[in-house]
Scaffold this active site. Structure first.
Site, PDB file in Angstrom:
ATOM      1  N   SER A 289      -0.732  -8.639  -6.597  1.00 30.38           N
ATOM      2  CA  SER A 289       0.585  -7.819  -5.890  1.00 30.38           C
ATOM      3  C   SER A 289       0.877  -8.462  -4.626  1.00 30.38           C
ATOM      4  O   SER A 289      -0.096  -8.857  -3.791  1.00 30.38           O
ATOM      5  CB  SER A 289       0.181  -6.392  -5.934  1.00 30.38           C
ATOM      6  OG  SER A 289      -0.352  -5.977  -4.726  1.00 30.38           O
ATOM      7  N   ILE A 290       2.231  -7.998  -4.319  1.00 33.17           N
ATOM      8  CA  ILE A 290       2.598  -8.217  -2.714  1.00 33.17           C
ATOM      9  C   ILE A 290       1.843  -7.447  -1.820  1.00 33.17           C
ATOM     10  O   ILE A 290       1.729  -7.809  -0.509  1.00 33.17           O
ATOM     11  CB  ILE A 290       4.068  -7.718  -2.634  1.00 33.17           C
ATOM     12  CG1 ILE A 290       4.750  -8.443  -1.452  1.00 33.17           C
ATOM     13  CG2 ILE A 290       4.082  -6.145  -2.713  1.00 33.17           C
ATOM     14  CD1 ILE A 290       6.372  -8.036  -1.512  1.00 33.17           C
ATOM     15  N   LYS A 291       1.087  -6.416  -2.067  1.00 32.39           N
ATOM     16  CA  LYS A 291       0.391  -5.576  -1.017  1.00 32.39           C
ATOM     17  C   LYS A 291      -0.753  -6.477  -0.452  1.00 32.39           C
ATOM     18  O   LYS A 291      -1.322  -6.032   0.656  1.00 32.39           O
ATOM     19  CB  LYS A 291      -0.354  -4.461  -1.706  1.00 32.39           C
ATOM     20  CG  LYS A 291       0.860  -3.530  -2.474  1.00 32.39           C
ATOM     21  CD  LYS A 291       1.739  -2.707  -1.337  1.00 32.39           C
ATOM     22  CE  LYS A 291       2.480  -1.774  -1.805  1.00 32.39           C
ATOM     23  NZ  LYS A 291       3.315  -0.916  -0.881  1.00 32.39           N
ATOM     24  N   ASP A 292      -1.230  -7.646  -1.148  1.00 33.19           N
ATOM     25  CA  ASP A 292      -2.158  -8.292  -0.350  1.00 33.19           C
ATOM     26  C   ASP A 292      -2.019  -8.912   1.265  1.00 33.19           C
ATOM     27  O   ASP A 292      -2.709  -8.964   2.010  1.00 33.19           O
ATOM     28  CB  ASP A 292      -2.520  -9.579  -0.961  1.00 33.19           C
ATOM     29  CG  ASP A 292      -3.203  -9.209  -2.579  1.00 33.19           C
ATOM     30  OD1 ASP A 292      -3.588  -8.493  -2.764  1.00 33.19           O
ATOM     31  OD2 ASP A 292      -3.389 -10.379  -3.367  1.00 33.19           O
TER      32      ASP A 292
ATOM     33  N   ALA B 142      -1.914  -5.668   3.404  1.00 37.29           N
ATOM     34  CA  ALA B 142      -3.389  -5.258   3.610  1.00 37.29           C
ATOM     35  C   ALA B 142      -4.234  -6.083   4.355  1.00 37.29           C
ATOM     36  O   ALA B 142      -4.910  -5.327   5.391  1.00 37.29           O
ATOM     37  CB  ALA B 142      -4.065  -5.317   2.022  1.00 37.29           C
TER      38      ALA B 142
END
Length: 452
Positions: free
Chosen positions: A42-45, A48
């Site tokens: 996901s783009i959240k890597d 994060a």
């Protein structure tokens, strides 16, 4: 040798993929920024890792510490990957509307996960926001990430996602479309792109049940806008500090159903196995097609991977239970026909009588009834093969040539499920309506229904 020192070095530089079928009604070029190519899918890597690194620089996160966060799953995965490499522990809170797959994946990478109720206000002690904040005060040597108000979230996209899109499109991007939640992706990416070209339109896709659209349009925090919704990862019941509404040009709301149906279409028609929010993003873009011109170059963020939604969006039963699939059922077939009585035959009648009924009513299948019970069935195909070998059977009793009775199914049975019952040996099923009247459904009926 070319290799990465650890998995964190693989974050970013995700591809742009041109869409064709799901955007066929749009007049312009639509490109998907496929973020599930990140290691955590996901783009959240991106954000994060950025938030962890910023916390380390500022001394908020110390060796052996515990990362605490409220997450819908994807941010947690990115944080967990960083924690594995850097030697931290993780405790995540999430909501009970998130897919089981997301929770299981977080546990698989070593995180402790606490599931909290969805249908409570953000400041309720039981909300996943409140629980994560409380834990950060109780757990020694811990750091509460707070992706909603942690501006390293949007900084990650200003530094990474925006420049990547600008370079990949050769500066030709005209529109950015993001299904938005915390605000980090749309604000950071949009800010960078608008600095390069102020004419770029930034469109936010919101969910019904979220207050973001009304806040954007009026500046009012209207809690009457807030109600439970199913779409995961987008919309909010408060406004995170990561939002800079001046970067955004338009908010568009999309229903839970439209987002889910479109996600499945993207998988089936484009071969890109996406998460729920990607479906919402494309559904919202299609709603805005009148605003697009042939020379537009639209980039849509595909946030995460469909594997996180196998038990929901990609589960037929889950979709049907919520009315998201326009599934034809046995009832639809029965209702589409003239209200003709079921033609049957008794087991002691002659085969010639069965043949006569088939001719008279132009049917292929006859249920056999005795004492108001279905005891067998005969079919034109089965009779034909038997009479070819034994012509004298036409004077025999029906019970000597009948096969087992047709299966009885519910009127609510989806047509697609009838393949379990209707096959080479069995050409029909029976069903009954609320009045107790029986009806027959044949292979021909199914073919007609599927073709209509």
């Amino acid at each position: 040798m070319k290799y990465c020192e650890n998995i964190l070095e693989t974050i970013g530089h995700t591809p742009l993929v041109k869409l064709h079928r799901v955007t066929a009604e749009l007049p312009c070029t639509v490109l998907a920024k496929v973020e599930f190519f990140n290691p955590g899918n996901s783009i959240k890597d991106r954000m994060a890792l950025k938030m962890v690194e910023e916390a380390e620089k500022k001394g908020y996160l110390k060796p052996g510490g515990t990362i605490i966060e409220g997450t819908s799953g994807n941010t947690g995965m990115g944080l967990a990957l960083a924690a594995v490499i850097k030697g931290y522990k993780c405790i995540f809170t999430t909501t009970d509307k998130q897919s089981k797959e997301k929770v299981d994946i977080l546990k698989a990478v070593g995180a402790e996960v606490i599931v909290c109720p969805t249908n409570v206000l953000p400041d309720d002690p039981k909300s996943y926001y409140s629980v994560s904040r409380r834990l950060s005060t109780e757990v020694p040597n811990s750091f509460y990430v707070n992706q909603y108000d942690n501006l390293a979230n949007r900084d990650a996209h200003y530094e990474q996602t925006g420049p990547e899109i600008w370079e990949q499109t050769g500066g030709k991007i005209t529109h950015l479309v993001v299904a938005t939640g915390t605000g980090g992706t749309i604000t950071g990416t949009g800010k960078f792109l608008k600095e390069k070209n102020p004419d770029i339109q930034v469109w936010a896709i919101d969910s019904y049940g979220s207050l973001l659209k009304k806040f954007f349009e009026t500046g009012e925090l209207d809690m009457n806008e807030v109600y439970p919704y199913i779409t995961e990862g987008i919309g909010e019941d408060f406004v995170p500090q990561n939002y800079d509404m001046s970067v955004i040009d338009h908010f568009e709301k999309v229903t839970d159903k439209d987002g889910a149906v479109m996600a499945r279409r993207i998988a089936k028609e484009e071969g890109i196995f996406v998460g729920y929010s990607a479906g919402s993003a494309i559904a919202g873009l299609v709603q805005l097609k009148s605003r697009l011109k042939p020379d537009a170059v639209v980039v849509v963020i595909f946030h995460d991977h469909g594997s996180r939604y196998v038990g929901k969006v990609y589960n037929d039963q889950w979709m049907m239970e919520r009315g998201f699939l326009d599934v034809k059922t046995v009832k639809d077939i029965v209702n589409s026909r003239r209200n003709l009585p079921l033609v049957t035959i008794a087991p002691d009648e002659k085969v010639t009588g069965a043949i006569a009924k088939m001719k008279k009513f132009d049917i292929e299948h006859l249920p056999v009834i005795k004492d108001d019970k279905f005891v067998g069935a005969i079919s034109e195909g089965g009779l034909f093969s038997k009479l070819i070998d034994q012509p004298d059977l036409k004077e025999a009793a029906v019970e000597t040539v009948m096969h087992k009775a047709f299966p009885v199914v519910s009127m609510e049975t989806p047509i697609e499920k009838l393949s379990v019952y209707i096959n080479k040996e069995n050409g029909a099923v029976l069903t009954h309506d609320e009045s107790g009247n029986y009806h027959i459904v044949t292979k021909y009926d199914i073919i007609q229904a599927l073709g209509s």
